[in-house]
Design a protein around this motif. Structure first.
Motif, PDB file in Angstrom:
ATOM      1  N   GLU A 375      34.158  30.799  68.272  1.00  0.00           N
ATOM      2  CA  GLU A 375      33.519  30.937  66.963  1.00  0.00           C
ATOM      3  C   GLU A 375      31.995  30.752  67.021  1.00  0.00           C
ATOM      4  O   GLU A 375      31.247  31.466  66.377  1.00  0.00           O
ATOM      5  CB  GLU A 375      34.163  29.968  65.973  1.00  0.00           C
ATOM      6  CG  GLU A 375      35.543  30.464  65.566  1.00  0.00           C
ATOM      7  CD  GLU A 375      36.301  29.539  64.627  1.00  0.00           C
ATOM      8  OE1 GLU A 375      35.809  28.430  64.364  1.00  0.00           O
ATOM      9  OE2 GLU A 375      37.376  29.934  64.169  1.00  0.00           O
ATOM     10  N   LYS A 376      31.543  29.794  67.850  1.00  0.00           N
ATOM     11  CA  LYS A 376      30.088  29.568  67.888  1.00  0.00           C
ATOM     12  C   LYS A 376      29.384  30.795  68.471  1.00  0.00           C
ATOM     13  O   LYS A 376      28.375  31.256  67.958  1.00  0.00           O
ATOM     14  CB  LYS A 376      29.773  28.339  68.756  1.00  0.00           C
ATOM     15  CG  LYS A 376      29.912  27.034  67.990  1.00  0.00           C
ATOM     16  CD  LYS A 376      29.680  25.837  68.879  1.00  0.00           C
ATOM     17  CE  LYS A 376      28.216  25.463  68.976  1.00  0.00           C
ATOM     18  NZ  LYS A 376      28.046  24.236  69.793  1.00  0.00           N
ATOM     19  N   THR A 437      35.671  31.124  56.412  1.00  0.00           N
ATOM     20  CA  THR A 437      34.651  30.224  55.857  1.00  0.00           C
ATOM     21  C   THR A 437      33.858  29.518  56.951  1.00  0.00           C
ATOM     22  O   THR A 437      32.870  28.862  56.657  1.00  0.00           O
ATOM     23  CB  THR A 437      35.283  29.179  54.936  1.00  0.00           C
ATOM     24  OG1 THR A 437      36.526  28.792  55.497  1.00  0.00           O
ATOM     25  CG2 THR A 437      35.525  29.730  53.566  1.00  0.00           C
ATOM     26  N   THR A 438      34.298  29.643  58.236  1.00  0.00           N
ATOM     27  CA  THR A 438      33.482  29.011  59.289  1.00  0.00           C
ATOM     28  C   THR A 438      32.151  29.746  59.445  1.00  0.00           C
ATOM     29  O   THR A 438      31.260  29.252  60.120  1.00  0.00           O
ATOM     30  CB  THR A 438      34.208  29.025  60.649  1.00  0.00           C
ATOM     31  OG1 THR A 438      34.782  30.304  60.827  1.00  0.00           O
ATOM     32  CG2 THR A 438      35.308  28.001  60.709  1.00  0.00           C
ATOM     33  N   SER A1181      37.775  22.281  68.450  1.00  0.00           N
ATOM     34  CA  SER A1181      36.802  22.912  67.556  1.00  0.00           C
ATOM     35  C   SER A1181      35.851  21.881  67.016  1.00  0.00           C
ATOM     36  O   SER A1181      34.961  22.194  66.255  1.00  0.00           O
ATOM     37  CB  SER A1181      37.558  23.498  66.386  1.00  0.00           C
ATOM     38  OG  SER A1181      38.215  22.435  65.732  1.00  0.00           O
ATOM     39  N   PHE A1184      31.686  21.414  66.286  1.00  0.00           N
ATOM     40  CA  PHE A1184      30.922  21.655  65.063  1.00  0.00           C
ATOM     41  C   PHE A1184      30.714  20.363  64.291  1.00  0.00           C
ATOM     42  O   PHE A1184      29.681  20.110  63.737  1.00  0.00           O
ATOM     43  CB  PHE A1184      31.739  22.542  64.102  1.00  0.00           C
ATOM     44  CG  PHE A1184      31.546  24.001  64.335  1.00  0.00           C
ATOM     45  CD1 PHE A1184      30.308  24.488  64.680  1.00  0.00           C
ATOM     46  CD2 PHE A1184      32.602  24.884  64.191  1.00  0.00           C
ATOM     47  CE1 PHE A1184      30.128  25.843  64.871  1.00  0.00           C
ATOM     48  CE2 PHE A1184      32.425  26.235  64.384  1.00  0.00           C
ATOM     49  CZ  PHE A1184      31.176  26.706  64.734  1.00  0.00           C
ATOM     50  N   THR A1185      31.806  19.583  64.205  1.00  0.00           N
ATOM     51  CA  THR A1185      31.815  18.521  63.193  1.00  0.00           C
ATOM     52  C   THR A1185      31.405  17.163  63.719  1.00  0.00           C
ATOM     53  O   THR A1185      31.102  16.293  62.946  1.00  0.00           O
ATOM     54  CB  THR A1185      33.226  18.389  62.616  1.00  0.00           C
ATOM     55  OG1 THR A1185      34.118  18.358  63.713  1.00  0.00           O
ATOM     56  CG2 THR A1185      33.555  19.533  61.731  1.00  0.00           C
ATOM     57  N   ARG A1222      40.571  29.671  67.294  1.00  0.00           N
ATOM     58  CA  ARG A1222      40.101  30.170  65.995  1.00  0.00           C
ATOM     59  C   ARG A1222      40.601  29.263  64.880  1.00  0.00           C
ATOM     60  O   ARG A1222      41.566  28.540  65.065  1.00  0.00           O
ATOM     61  CB  ARG A1222      40.660  31.574  65.737  1.00  0.00           C
ATOM     62  CG  ARG A1222      40.498  32.536  66.863  1.00  0.00           C
ATOM     63  CD  ARG A1222      39.045  33.002  66.939  1.00  0.00           C
ATOM     64  NE  ARG A1222      38.705  33.392  68.296  1.00  0.00           N
ATOM     65  CZ  ARG A1222      38.874  34.617  68.764  1.00  0.00           C
ATOM     66  NH1 ARG A1222      39.388  35.534  68.013  1.00  0.00           N
ATOM     67  NH2 ARG A1222      38.517  34.905  70.001  1.00  0.00           N
ATOM     68  N   TRP A1223      40.003  29.435  63.702  1.00  0.00           N
ATOM     69  CA  TRP A1223      40.406  28.527  62.607  1.00  0.00           C
ATOM     70  C   TRP A1223      41.867  28.716  62.216  1.00  0.00           C
ATOM     71  O   TRP A1223      42.549  27.749  61.872  1.00  0.00           O
ATOM     72  CB  TRP A1223      39.476  28.661  61.407  1.00  0.00           C
ATOM     73  CG  TRP A1223      39.431  30.014  60.764  1.00  0.00           C
ATOM     74  CD1 TRP A1223      38.529  31.000  61.012  1.00  0.00           C
ATOM     75  CD2 TRP A1223      40.320  30.541  59.774  1.00  0.00           C
ATOM     76  NE1 TRP A1223      38.797  32.103  60.242  1.00  0.00           N
ATOM     77  CE2 TRP A1223      39.882  31.852  59.471  1.00  0.00           C
ATOM     78  CE3 TRP A1223      41.421  30.046  59.101  1.00  0.00           C
ATOM     79  CZ2 TRP A1223      40.520  32.653  58.533  1.00  0.00           C
ATOM     80  CZ3 TRP A1223      42.062  30.847  58.170  1.00  0.00           C
ATOM     81  CH2 TRP A1223      41.616  32.140  57.904  1.00  0.00           C
ATOM     82  N   ASP A1283      36.256  20.066  58.420  1.00  0.00           N
ATOM     83  CA  ASP A1283      35.841  21.259  59.161  1.00  0.00           C
ATOM     84  C   ASP A1283      35.046  22.207  58.252  1.00  0.00           C
ATOM     85  O   ASP A1283      34.938  22.002  57.052  1.00  0.00           O
ATOM     86  CB  ASP A1283      37.099  21.972  59.679  1.00  0.00           C
ATOM     87  CG  ASP A1283      36.763  22.972  60.765  1.00  0.00           C
ATOM     88  OD1 ASP A1283      36.725  22.567  61.932  1.00  0.00           O
ATOM     89  OD2 ASP A1283      36.517  24.152  60.437  1.00  0.00           O
ATOM     90  N   HIS A1284      34.496  23.277  58.876  1.00  0.00           N
ATOM     91  CA  HIS A1284      33.798  24.280  58.060  1.00  0.00           C
ATOM     92  C   HIS A1284      34.784  25.190  57.351  1.00  0.00           C
ATOM     93  O   HIS A1284      34.443  25.800  56.345  1.00  0.00           O
ATOM     94  CB  HIS A1284      32.911  25.163  58.949  1.00  0.00           C
ATOM     95  CG  HIS A1284      31.624  24.504  59.304  1.00  0.00           C
ATOM     96  ND1 HIS A1284      30.672  24.204  58.364  1.00  0.00           N
ATOM     97  CD2 HIS A1284      31.134  24.060  60.478  1.00  0.00           C
ATOM     98  CE1 HIS A1284      29.644  23.615  58.964  1.00  0.00           C
ATOM     99  NE2 HIS A1284      29.902  23.516  60.237  1.00  0.00           N
ATOM    100  N   SER A1285      35.962  25.336  57.916  1.00  0.00           N
ATOM    101  CA  SER A1285      36.904  26.307  57.354  1.00  0.00           C
ATOM    102  C   SER A1285      37.646  25.694  56.174  1.00  0.00           C
ATOM    103  O   SER A1285      38.253  24.639  56.295  1.00  0.00           O
ATOM    104  CB  SER A1285      37.902  26.724  58.441  1.00  0.00           C
ATOM    105  OG  SER A1285      39.007  27.304  57.829  1.00  0.00           O
TER     106      SER A1285
END
Length: 2045
Positions: A375-376, A437-438, A1181, A1184-1185, A1222-1223, A1283-1285
């Motif tokens: 994702e990044k 939404t990520t 994942s 990110f967080t 993936r999310w 998370d972002h998602s």
């Protein structure tokens, strides 16, 4: 077959077999030998080696088939690798001799081939041991190749591949020779040879450096040539070769030695890409030859080359890997986009070419960026793509700003950038779509400026770019719903401002339409007002179209496009604008045909263009309306839709003449118009356009046979009309593959364009069929045909029969009258439409019509059956079957079959044979199967013959496919043919060359059908069955070894069937190993088969499958390279990884199902493993967080470093098993965590008990329990929730909720008084906080509110200060929502804010309910067991929580009442719709009421309960202090119950306000409970009942219910229904509690009335008082009008359900029937007791006469319960139901009604009968002895004696029976019974009325005294006897107290000797038993009391008996000695005696 299982070939057995069996026998022996050799010891093998080698070599000469030769070679190699190798050279020589042989006859070929295969296998296994022989061998093989035919070349290539792989670098001397040979084979005419050559070269490039250095160019050119005319398999193999070689060229590090010998040049990335680009752009024409063609400008690259090169690009990047792509993405992107740039005009010279090239580029980007990057990296790639778009846009702007308009638009640069932009925009859209939404950070990053770039490209002069930009916006909106409304606003604003620019009008209207299409993917929707804005804008555009001719076409199109897109929002949006749409629709067509004529004469080319565009748009809008707003299609609306239709059809008929007049500019608009009209007519019911069916039909016929369609594009028309099963045997392109996106263009053939958005802009808002990719409408010329074909079916079925016949004849003629290629096209169209017609007729259960109709149809279908186009034959066979179905006549069907038989017997050409064999197979498809065995025999006979026709593989394929259909449709009839068919299949499998894969696929289908037909029969043990079964397994084994992936897929599905029917016979370990190897196959269909099979296997034996997979990975042989990960993460982990990479929806669904089954059956046993898997996926994942979460932690926990460290991700250096999942995969992992917790709930209790878990873990360290992993669960929930998602956040919050609910109550053993979750409060707070920020979507906030309330209510945190953090979040939301529906976010639909508001209110309601409950529990006296401090803490939290809520209670109560009022309005039936408030409710708007309903349904129950509790707490007495009087019960917004009058009405009194609120709550509850929906949850019902209980806890509402009898009855009837329909005991108990409260209310009301009447009539005579209570003065109760009657019904229902014996109807006789008494369950007892309490309250609600009429029922039920449940319990206890019935009896008997003058006599009679009934219970009925408990019955008698007026029990007959019962009971030996009897007698003796007590005393005293003297004589031995004695003495003492003076002395004289006899002197006292000692103390104490009380009697007795006196004195003296020691014990005994009697009294008497 068992004979085949030996080390040496059993030659005797072998020689006795026939030809076919011999081959089978050999194959089976070789299979067995392979396993055996590996398991046999080396020495044993060496012994037999010589014989074995001879046997194996002799088989070479017996012409072995392909599978056999492969196995034979394998065995030879294994044999030599285990045994001695010295004879191997002879073997190699022998093989070489066989190959050199000059014999070219076909019969000798198998031997030669077998020798070739053997050589390959030997070299592969033994490698360098054979070093020096290989040059001869290779030379020999290559020489043989020159004369070999295709099978030979195929086997030689594979053999060379094996030789190369075995020898490695040692084979260098012959690399060049092999390379030369393989080069020629790579362009061989046989596709299989090409594939084999590619494999050989792939092996060669491992060692042959020249291939990827000096010869790189020629390898590339060669591969390009190989792609020409290739099939799918060749493209896969060759692209793999090309991609790998090129990747190798880039990454190779050349070893020093090699470098010195050859000067190897390094190849740069640019060169490699340039090379690939050449292939893409120029194809295989190379560098030089191309020039000539290029000058002529003719050559266009053939599509298959382009597609092949595209696949090579993907292989090239995949080989280099994701990390490489990340580094080099910019270069790669610019190269790929340049493929469609203007510098290479070839690729885009025609639109068709351009569309295809763009597809290829999109595919390259999608497969690499979408598939390889995490994702990044994808976010970085998106920025790069955005950069590229920006650059292209700048170039564009420069051109556009050029003043001269002509040069501007003519400029090539516009065209130049358009295709690059389209590809870039589509990929950007896809990327963001998959990121979901990520991608939020990407769009927030202003430097990237994604939105600005995309919106600005919307103005590009090229229409395809504008469409691509619109689609990109659509993807952004679907991925990030928060951007949907702002984007829509922006586009609408630009559209309004730039109305005068044609580009802007079309560009932004496309964008708006695309965004509207995104709404259905965003559950939160868009604000309702947008519909109005769009509608107004569309109207404006349409009205202003005529003002400016430059813009008229664009504005017209834009206006209708917006309306059509608006329709997709569904009825709620459209209903408000429908009238305007219908008006526009009416105006767009002329009113009458006359107007149409004048139009025709007036217009010019341009006006017609605009007109047609407008009308097509209008048709499209109406079509969109019909398909998306079906609910609005009422009769009335349809009437409005119809008027313009005749005119639309008239225009259709005029089109051809208009075209003649104005020529080509109108060509496309007219085609589009036709298509739109056809599409609309398909959707409308044919009845609506009955009048002009014929006109439409004529037009359709003309269209289908029109002369202007040039190409026969069968592949877009026919697949819909063929049967899915039949398509499988045609080109694999028709099947699903991973390359479907680009392979489609090859399917359509060269002259036809593939679908693309610019062909039909209107498709931009349609929901795309294939997941997330761009819609791909076909060009109008093609789509009009497919619409026409579909519509023809409908119309033709609805016209009259004469018309139908005419049109069919006409179509038949049209085929005859055309020639050549035209004929094919016409035939294709006509056959398609006739098939469509037959399909429609069959689907609507119609009939074909009269017989003459059959002839033309038959002729058409027959012609097609013999067409050279295989797809057409397929469609014709399907039509043949449909024809048989619609004619539905046995004779006709037989005739059809006969036609095929005759054709097949006479025809020799493959076409006819294939067509008719398929026709035979399909014929019975829709007729319910074959029923005639004679027909079956003929079919099978013919197909057997055809399937063995080895000259034509096509005929074999079709015949076998047809056979499989026949097996299916014959079913059990086929049993007789099973064996011959099976041996045919095996024979063909063993002999058909592997190059004919399609034959093998058909064989697989046959085998599958056969296994299905045999079904469970395969389990049997008979010899015939086991032979069949062995053959089936053998067939599967042959197919498993086939090189073709689709055949392997067939094998797997056959094994899956076998496993279903005969699981014991399928070898699971080999099946699982086969599945694991193919898990990552490049073939989609193979992966699908693998997962379908896995999914079935794990349903039965998940653990075994998982173990086999891990075992296999550990023994890992080389096949497992693709997925070596099984070793680390098991099969489950491998499946998770696959889920992450897979894009096919069906496959992902199967993977999830498989994992779910595995989890269900194994998660509990492999807990740590599963949790670690989920944690790894979620943690992978978390990069990110990490940063964000640690910060929040630090600021919150200044000093607790450890809390922060819990949440950071530990990087321990080892590579992560999952890279960047993936999310969607992470969401699945979070769902798995919840499932694991649920699974553990049904397992061991230790999963939720930490003390037990730790203890069991100590005992055996293998034990594993969920509670020990709590920290991990919290951490996973935290990672997901932050998370972002958004989807992941929802799953994370759900997981957190589950964890809180399951673990809240588990105590922490180390800190008593605390729970284990307490230590995680910081984590919970940190997980929840982000969900309350302003930009969080409402659904996430709503979920977080639910978690907050669960957390506060769970009671985990006892300290208020700690709770405040989470409480604060709720307070903040409360403040946010107070503004009501207006001010909340305008990003989403209004119903989204309704959802959020209600979620907050529901959360507060739950907290308030818990707070009140705790407060109540603490008000009850605290148990003394608490330690002091815990009491302190607890009480703080109990009141403290209430205090926390109190602060906001004023606001909350207002909002709660408003929400309930809304709910009440929304639940009103639809006929009250007109009375609802126009602007909606407090929290919903009128337009979104439908969507809002579901949110209200979710939350109303808790709000209702909370409101009821709040109203109770205010007691309905005081007005709220913070609400001014005028503001009572007004919610925040101005909607109130009495909408109309509120404005002018005076202020309501508090009484009115309370009445309103009371009725609101009662009304909602009754409405809900009386019609419980099936989806009503238990919680809602319980909450609703609790709310009613709370309401009735207070006097005021009780007085309302009491005074309004109808209300009470209504409520009782509703509760009765609840009890009948809901089994749950808790719901039934809650209902009964409400019933009790209603009865209490009625009682209070009756009392109040009586009191006030007495006060009013104080002086009047008593007789004149009116009767209050039910039954008035007649005693009659009217069902339905009577509260008492309703209550009785309800109680009877409860009692009879628990004790069916109470129902006299059931038990047969009205009297008492002897059944054994029974103990009820705990729930049952509770229900019965509650019902009895209610019954005993009823008389008080009645008038005296009324009470008389219900008394018998009540007594019958109460005594019935006593009788049915009087079970003897140990220790003389009474069961809870008996206790309840006695309590009820007491209540009934002491009712004031028994004494009221009007009812006194009746009651007395009834009560006497009741007592008789009780007494009758003792007497054995009909000779059976009942096991009733005497104590219960005696207690009942005592209750009667003591609680009624004396006249009931003193009539002699009854009194005598009662006394007898007591006498009898005293004689019972059971000591407990005696004790209870004495206690009961004591209470009777003490009764104040002598009339009652004296008869008992006279009758029973003598026997009591006797008993006591008896005890006296034999001295008590245990405590019970001691207790009997003590109770007896108490009875005598009581008598002494009651007796009159003159009798007292006698009694004392009896008593004293008994007491004194138990006294001991001091000597005896020391040695006495404890019992004697207690007795002594007891006697002494009593004597001490009696002495002083009756001193005179006492003295006289003492005087008369000196012995007694002496004894007494000695005892007193002895007692004084030991008095210090004795005090405590004596006290104790005294107590125990007293307690028991006291207890009994309090119970019932």
């Amino acid at each position: 077959m068992e004979l085949a299982h030996s080390l040496l070939l059993n030659e005797e057995a072998y020689n006795q077999l026939g030809e076919v069996q011999k081959a089978e026998f050999i194959f089976d022996w070789l299979r067995y030998l392979e396993k055996l050799l590996l398991a046999t010891s080396r020495s044993d093998v060496r012994e037999k080696q010589k014989t074995l080698v001879e046997q194996l070599l002799s088989l070479l000469n017996s012409s072995p088939g392909p599978p056999t030769r492969k196995l034979l070679a394998k065995n030879l190699a294994i044999l030599y690798s285990i045994g001695d190798t010295f004879s191997v050279y002879e073997t190699i020589d022998k093989c070489n001799d066989l190959i050199r042989s000059k014999d070219d006859s076909p019969s000798y070929l198998p031997t030669k081939l077998a020798a070739v295969v053997c050589l390959g296998s030997l070299y592969k296994k033994l490698g360098r041991i054979l070093g020096n022989t290989f040059t001869d061998t290779v030379g020999n093989i290559l020489k043989a190749m020159k004369s070999a035919e295709s099978q030979g070349r195929y086997e030689i290539m594979l053999s060379l591949q094996n030789i190369l792989s075995g020898l490695g670098a040692a084979a260098t001397p012959c690399h060049r020779d092999v390379y030369k040979a393989a080069r020629s084979c790579l362009t061989d005419r046989s596709m299989a040879v090409r594939c084999a050559a590619a494999k050989c070269l792939l092996e060669l490039q491992n060692e042959a450096i020249f291939m990827w250095s000096t010869d790189l160019d020629s390898v590339a050119t060669l591969c390009f040539k190989s792609f020409e005319g290739s099939n799918y398999d060749v493209r896969i193999s060759v692209s793999k070769l090309l991609g790998t070689v090129l990747a190798k060229a880039i990454i190779s590090k050349h070893p020093g030695a090699a470098a010195s010998r050859q000067s190897v040049r390094r190849v740069s990335l640019e060169e490699v890409l340039e090379l690939l680009g050449t292939g893409f752009l120029r194809g295989s024409s190379g560098f030089l030859r191309a020039s000539g063609d290029m000058l002529k400008g003719t050559s266009s690259v053939s599509r298959d080359v382009r597609v092949g090169v595209t696949q090579a690009y993907v292989v090239f990047v995949s080989t280099l890997g994701g990390a490489w792509l990340e580094k080099n993405f910019a270069a790669f992107l610019s190269h790929t986009l340049s493929l469609v740039s203007q510098s290479h005009p070839k690729a885009t010279q025609t639109q068709i070419d351009a569309v295809c090239s763009r597809r290829c580029v999109s595919f390259i980007l999608r497969a690499t960026v979408g598939g390889l990057l995490g994702e990044k990296a994808q976010i970085a790639a998106a920025k790069d793509i955005c950069q590229a778009i920006w650059k292209l846009k700048k170039v564009m702007d420069a051109v556009m700003s050029d003043g001269n308009l002509e040069t501007r638009l003519g400029s090539a640069d516009v065209a130049a950038s358009q295709h690059m932009l389209v590809c870039a925009l589509q990929e950007l859209g896809n990327l963001i779509h998959s990121l979901g939404t990520t991608a939020a950070p990407l769009l927030q990053d202003s430097s990237a400026g994604i939105l600005d770039n995309v919106t600005s490209v919307t103005l590009h002069p090229s229409i395809s770019v504008r469409l691509a930009a619109a689609w990109c916006l659509h993807c952004i909106a679907v991925a990030l719903p928060a951007y949907l409304t702002p984007l829509l606003d922006r586009c609408l604003e630009r559209l309004t401002v730039l109305k005068s620019s044609p580009e802007a009008v079309t560009g932004f209207s496309f964008a708006v339409a695309a965004l509207l299409g995104a709404v259905k993917h965003c559950p939160l929707g868009i604000p309702h007002g947008k519909g109005k804005i769009i509608m107004t804008l569309a109207e404006d555009l349409l009205c202003s179209a005529a003002q400016n001719s430059r813009l008229s076409a664009q504005r017209t199109q834009a206006g209708w496009l917006l309306i059509a897109a608006l329709m997709t929002l569904g009825p709620a949006f459209v209903s408000h604008h429908l009238a305007r749409v219908l008006l526009l629709w009416k105006c767009v067509f002329p009113v009458s045909p006359k107007d149409l004529e004048t139009e025709k004469s007036r217009g010019d080319s341009f006006t017609w263009q605009v007109t047609l565009e407008g009308r097509a748009g209008a048709l499209c809008a109406i079509k969109s309306f019909v398909s998306h707003c079906g609910d609005l299609l009422t009769e009335e609306v349809i009437q409005h839709l119809l008027p313009p239709l005749p005119c639309a059809v008239d225009l259709l008929t005029l089109l051809s003449s208009i075209l003649k007049t104005y020529g080509s500019p109108l060509k496309t608009p007219s085609v589009v118009y036709r298509q739109r009209l056809y599409e609309l007519l398909i959707l409308l019911p044919p009845e609506t356009y009955e009048g002009y069916l014929c006109a439409v039909l004529r037009e359709l016929a003309a269209d289908l046979t029109a002369p202007d369609v040039q190409v026969a594009a069968s592949t877009f028309l026919l697949p819909r009309l063929c049967h899915q099963d039949d398509l499988l045997m045609l080109s694999p392109l028709l099947q699903d593959t991973d390359h479907r996106f680009i392979e489609e263009q090859l399917l359509l053939g060269n002259g036809i364009a593939c679908g693309s958005l610019e062909y039909d802009p209107y498709s931009i808002y349609e929901k795309d069929v294939e997941g997330d990719s761009v819609p791909k409408p076909l060009p109008p010329t093609l789509s009009v045909i497919s619409s026409a074909v579909k519509l023809f079916g409908v119309v033709c079925a609805h016209v009259g029969e004469a018309q139908r016949l005419l049109i069919l004849e006409r179509l038949l003629d049209s085929i005859k009258h055309t020639k050549g290629a035209r004929q094919q096209v016409v035939q294709l169209h006509v056959v398609s439409s006739v098939s469509s017609f037959l399909k429609y007729v069959a689907g609507s259960k119609g009939h074909l019509g009269p017989e003459e109709m059959r002839r033309p149809v038959l002729a058409l279908v027959m012609g097609a059956l013999e067409s050279p186009n295989p797809l057409l034959r397929c469609a014709a066979a399907e039509a043949w079957a449909r024809l048989a179905q619609v004619v539905d006549d046995g004779a006709f069907t037989a005739a059809l079959a006969q036609v095929s038989f005759d054709k097949l017997k006479s025809a020799r050409d493959a076409v006819t044979r294939t067509g008719h064999s398929l026709a035979l197979g399909s014929l019975y498809r829709y007729l319910g199967g074959i029923s005639s065995s004679q027909h079956l025999n003929s079919c099978v006979g013919i197909l057997y013959t055809l399937s063995q026709d080895s000259t034509s593989p096509d005929v074999q394929t079709w015949a076998l496919h047809s056979l499989s259909l026949i097996i299916d449709s014959a079913g059990p009839l086929y049993y007789t043919h099973a064996e011959p068919t099976l041996s045919l299949i095996i024979m063909l499998l063993l002999n058909v060359p592997p190059t004919h894969a399609e034959v093998h696929q058909s064989l697989g289908r046959c085998l599958n059908a056969l296994i299905t037909t045999l079904g469970p029969e395969l389990q049997g043990n008979g010899t015939s069955v086991s032979t069949l079964r062995t053959s089936c397994l053998l067939g599967c084994a042959v197919m498993q070894d086939n090189p073709d992936c689709l055949v392997q897929a067939q094998a797997i599905s056959c094994l899956q069937q076998l496993h279903m029917f005969a699981p014991r016979h399928v070898n699971l370990s080999s099946l699982v190993s086969c599945l694991c190897v193919n898990l990552c196959s490049p073939y989609l269909l193979l992966r699908r088969a693998v997962l379908a099979c896995l999914r079935q296997l794990v349903q039965r034996e998940a653990a075994e499958v998982s173990e086999h997979a891990v075992m296999l990975a550990k023994d890992s042989r080389e096949e497992l390279t693709p997925d070596a990960n099984i070793r680390e993460v098991g099969l489950e982990g491998a499946l998770l990884t696959l889920l992450d990479q897979e894009t096919d929806g069906r496959l992902c669904h199967d993977i999830k199902e498989t994992l779910n089954h595995m989890l269900t059956s194994m998660a509990v046993d492999k807990l740590s493993f599963w949790l670690k898997l989920c944690k790894d996926v979620l943690a992978a994942s978390a990069d990110f967080t990490t940063v964000t979460c640690v910060d929040t932690m630090q600021e919150e926990e200044g000093d607790k470093g450890d809390d922060a460290s819990v949440l950071t991700i530990r990087n321990d250096g080892r590579p992560h098993p999952f890279t960047n999942p993936r999310w969607a995969t992470r969401v699945f992992a979070a769902e798995c965590v919840c499932r694991i917790i649920n699974q553990c709930e049904n397992a061991h209790s230790a999963h939720f008990d930490i003390a037990l878990a730790q203890e069991m873990k100590k005992r055996d360290s293998r034990n594993d329990f969920l509670v020990l992993h709590l920290a991990d669960l919290i951490r996973m929930a935290f990672m997901a929730a932050t998370d972002h998602s958004d989807q992941l956040r929802l799953s994370g919050l759900e997981t957190l909720l589950v964890v809180i609910r399951r673990f809240a109550a588990i105590p922490e053993p180390e800190f008593p008084g605390h729970v284990i979750l307490e230590q995680y409060q910081a984590n919970v707070g940190a997980a929840l906080r982000p969900a309350f920020t302003s930009e969080t979507p409402p659904d996430v906030t709503a979920k977080a509110c639910q978690v907050c309330s669960a957390w506060i209510a769970s009671g985990v945190v006892s300290d208020l200060n700690d709770l405040r953090r989470v409480h604060q979040l709720l307070v903040a939301s409360l403040t946010k929502i107070q503004v009501g529906k207006e001010a909340l976010s305008h990003l989403y639909n209004e119903s989204a804010s309704t959802m959020e508001i209600l979620a907050v209110l529901k959360a507060w309601a739950e907290v308030y309910i818990i707070a009140v409950e705790r407060h109540k529990n603490h008000k009850q006296p605290l148990k003394t067991t608490f330690s002091e401090e815990s009491v302190g803490n607890g009480s703080i939290s109990s009141d403290g929580l209430l205090d926390l809520v109190h602060a906001d209670l004023g606001t909350l109560s207002r909002l709660w009442l408003a929400a309930l009022q809304d709910f009440a309005l929304l639940t009103l039936p639809s006929e009250f719709a007109s009375q609802l408030p126009v602007e909606g409710g407090a929290f919903y708007t009128a337009e979104t009421s439908e969507n809002a309903k579901s949110h209200y349904y979710n939350s109303w129950a808790f709000i209702l309960h909370a409101t009821a509790l709040w109203l109770t707490s205010t007691g309905f007495v005081v007005a709220d202090p913070d609400e001014g009087a005028p503001n009572l019960s007004r919610p925040v917004t101005p909607t109130s119950m009495c909408q109309g009058s509120s404005s002018g009405a005076p202020v309501k009194s508090p009484e009115d306000v309370y009445t309103e609120r009371f009725h609101l709550i009662l009304g909602i509850s009754v409405e809900f409970l009386c019609s419980l929906r099936s989806d009503a949850t238990m919680e809602s019902i319980t909450a609703c009942l609790h709310a009613l209980q709370a309401l009735l806890d207070v006097p005021w509402p009780r007085s309302k219910i009491g005074s309004d009898q109808d209300l009470g009855i209504e409520l009782l009837n509703v509760l009765h229904r609840v009890i009948l329909t809901r089994e749950s005991p808790s719901i039934q108990l809650a209902s009964l509690e409400v019933v009790r409260q209603v009865i209490c209310a009625a009682q209070e009301h009756v009392k109040e009335k009586r009191r006030s009447a007495e006060v009013d009539d104080g002086a009047a005579e008593k007789e004149t008082l009116p009767e209050f209570g039910e039954g008035k003065d007649t005693g009659g109760l009217v069902p339905g009008k009577s509260l008492v009657f309703a209550t009785l019904e309800l109680c009877v229902c409860i009692l009879v359900r628990q004790l069916p014996e109470l129902n006299p109807k059931l038990t047969g006789s009205p009297g008492v029937k002897a059944t054994k008494p029974q103990m009820l369950s705990e729930d049952g007892s509770r229900l019965v007791s509650a019902a009895l309490v209610i019954l005993s309250e009823l008389p008080a609600v009645c008038s005296p006469e009324g009470s008389t009429s219900i008394l018998p029922t009540i007594l019958y039920l109460t005594i019935g319960v006593l009788r049915e449940t009087a079970v003897k319990l140990p220790g003389g206890q009474l069961s809870s139901t008996v206790a309840a019935s006695l309590q009820a009896l007491k209540g009934i008997l002491s009712s004031p009604m028994a004494r009221a003058e009007k009812s006194h006599t009746a009651w007395t009679d009834l009560l006497r009968s009741a007592l008789t009934t009780v007494l009758d219970c003792w007497d054995p009925v009909a000779g059976t002895r009942q096991e009733l408990d005497e104590v219960s019955l005696l207690t009942a008698v005592t209750v009667f004696t003591l609680s009624t007026s004396p006249e009931v029990t003193t009539i002699p007959c009854l009194q005598k029976r009662c006394i007898e019962k007591f006498k009898a009971t005293l004689e019972i030996k059971d000591p407990m019974v005696q004790i209870k009897t004495y206690q009961l007698l004591l209470s009777i003796f003490q009764y104040p009325n002598p009339a009652v007590s004296y008869p008992y005393i006279y009758s029973l005293v003598a026997s009591i005294v006797e008993k006591l003297q008896e005890i006296d004589k034999r001295k008590p031995e245990d405590t019970t006897e001691l207790q009997i004695f003590q109770e007896g003495i108490k009875v005598l003492e009581a008598l002494v107290a009651i007796a009159e003076e003159q009798h007292r002395s006698q009694l004392v004289a009896c008593l004293l000797p008994i007491l004194i006899s138990f006294l001991l002197d001091e000597n005896a006292l020391g040695s006495a038993t404890s019992i004697m000692r207690n007795l002594h103390d007891f006697a002494l104490q009593n004597l001490m009391q009696i002495g002083p009380q009756y001193s005179s009697v006492f003295k006289s007795v003492m005087a008369s008996s000196p012995a007694l006196k002496a004894r007494l004195e000695a005892a007193i003296k002895g007692n004084q000695e030991s008095v210090k020691l004795k005090i405590p014990t004596s006290k104790h005994t005294k107590n125990s005696g007293k307690n028991s009697s006291i207890q009994l009294k309090t119970n019932f008497l």
